[in-house]
Design an enzyme around this catalytic site. Structure first.
Site, mmCIF file in Angstrom:
data_model
loop_
_atom_site.group_PDB
_atom_site.id
_atom_site.type_symbol
_atom_site.label_atom_id
_atom_site.label_comp_id
_atom_site.label_asym_id
_atom_site.label_seq_id
_atom_site.Cartn_x
_atom_site.Cartn_y
_atom_site.Cartn_z
ATOM 1 N N CYS A 78 13.277 47.686 12.574
ATOM 2 C CA CYS A 78 14.242 46.780 13.210
ATOM 3 C C CYS A 78 14.264 45.421 12.500
ATOM 4 O O CYS A 78 14.709 45.354 11.367
ATOM 5 C CB CYS A 78 13.964 46.701 14.695
ATOM 6 S SG CYS A 78 15.419 46.196 15.625
ATOM 7 N N HIS A 173 12.625 51.723 16.971
ATOM 8 C CA HIS A 173 11.228 51.338 17.220
ATOM 9 C C HIS A 173 10.312 52.530 17.529
ATOM 10 O O HIS A 173 9.988 52.754 18.705
ATOM 11 C CB HIS A 173 11.165 50.399 18.435
ATOM 12 C CG HIS A 173 11.709 49.041 18.196
ATOM 13 N ND1 HIS A 173 10.916 47.986 17.827
ATOM 14 C CD2 HIS A 173 12.963 48.562 18.283
ATOM 15 C CE1 HIS A 173 11.658 46.900 17.693
ATOM 16 N NE2 HIS A 173 12.902 47.220 17.966
ATOM 17 N N GLU A 175 7.229 52.679 17.346
ATOM 18 C CA GLU A 175 5.970 52.199 17.949
ATOM 19 C C GLU A 175 6.077 52.039 19.465
ATOM 20 O O GLU A 175 5.070 51.859 20.136
ATOM 21 C CB GLU A 175 5.521 50.888 17.275
ATOM 22 C CG GLU A 175 6.239 49.620 17.730
ATOM 23 C CD GLU A 175 7.669 49.483 17.203
ATOM 24 O OE1 GLU A 175 8.158 50.395 16.525
ATOM 25 O OE2 GLU A 175 8.289 48.443 17.501
HETATM 26 N N1 GLN Z 1 18.211 41.382 16.557
HETATM 27 C C1 GLN Z 1 16.960 41.150 15.871
HETATM 28 C C2 GLN Z 1 17.178 40.452 14.522
HETATM 29 O O1 GLN Z 1 18.279 40.318 14.097
HETATM 30 C C3 GLN Z 1 16.210 42.453 15.655
HETATM 31 C C4 GLN Z 1 15.844 43.062 16.975
HETATM 32 C C5 GLN Z 1 14.597 43.892 16.952
HETATM 33 O O2 GLN Z 1 13.770 43.805 16.048
HETATM 34 N N2 GLN Z 1 14.413 44.682 17.992
HETATM 35 O O3 GLN Z 1 16.239 40.022 13.942
#
Ligand code: GLN
Length: 192
Positions: A78, A173, A175
């Site tokens: 992410c 995610h 994890e």
């Molecule tokens: N929206 C976040 C970003 O742009 C990422 C979100 C996340 O890691 N769950 O950094």
């Protein structure tokens, strides 16, 4: 094998717990010298601008690039995927080593976060059980370079997991689940 988890902000504890559950020596990384001792690194989800800014302040950005250049496995989940990408369409501090174009917050706001089952052959090894993927204000990959292998897409073709040699990126995610298959795949990357 010792795996570091970048522990500046975000969901690093969950990665450490998952790795330890798989019997791996997992350590939280906050300082450049701690990076020298690891055989691989996970950059967790969280807020990519925050992670990138703190990483720059702590002098971690260049050592992470070196780790990647040495061929050690590096995985961004992410926000971590955003930090690894070469192009995110806006100015923010990045490690910037993976040949992908990422769109941040691509599925909308926090309330638009969702979960879905994905078929990911690379990690399923013939097991029909799909992988339950959790997307939290997630990014997507708009384009990937020719050296990048797409590992998972949504039904509409949106790229949500990819690998470029020793670099791995997921929009979601793993994890936050009890399913260790993605972590095992990452661990196996140091052997090939
Ligand atoms: N929206 C976040 C970003 O742009 C990422 C979100 C996340 O890691 N769950 O950094």
């Amino acid at each position: 094998m010792k795996i570091g988890v970048l522990a500046l902000q975000g969901a690093f504890r969950e990665h450490v717990a998952m790795l330890r559950g798989l019997g791996v020596d997992a350590v939280e990384v906050r300082l450049p010298e701690e990076l020298r001792a690891v055989d691989g690194l996970i950059i967790p989800g969280g807020e990519s601008t925050t992670i990138g800014k703190i990483a720059t302040q702590y002098g971690l950005t260049e050592p992470i690039r070196e780790l990647a250049a040495q061929g050690k496995p590096v995985w961004g989940t992410c926000a971590g995927m955003i930090v690894l990408a070469k192009d995110v369409g806006m100015r923010q501090p990045l490690v910037g080593v993976m040949d992908v174009t990422v769109k941040r917050n691509a599925f909308g706001r926090q309330v638009d976060s969702f979960e879905t089952d994905l078929n990911i052959p690379a990690i399923q090894n013939g097991d029909p059980t799909p992988f339950h993927a959790i997307f939290i204000r997630a990014p997507l990959m708009e384009t990937v370079g020719k050296n990048v292998q797409v590992l998972a897409t949504l039904e509409d073709g949106t790229i949500v997991a990819a690998r470029q040699g020793n670099l791995l990126a997921t929009s979601f995610h793993p994890e936050l689940t009890q399913d260790g298959r993605f972590h095992k795949y990452f661990l196996a990357m140091s052997q090939n």
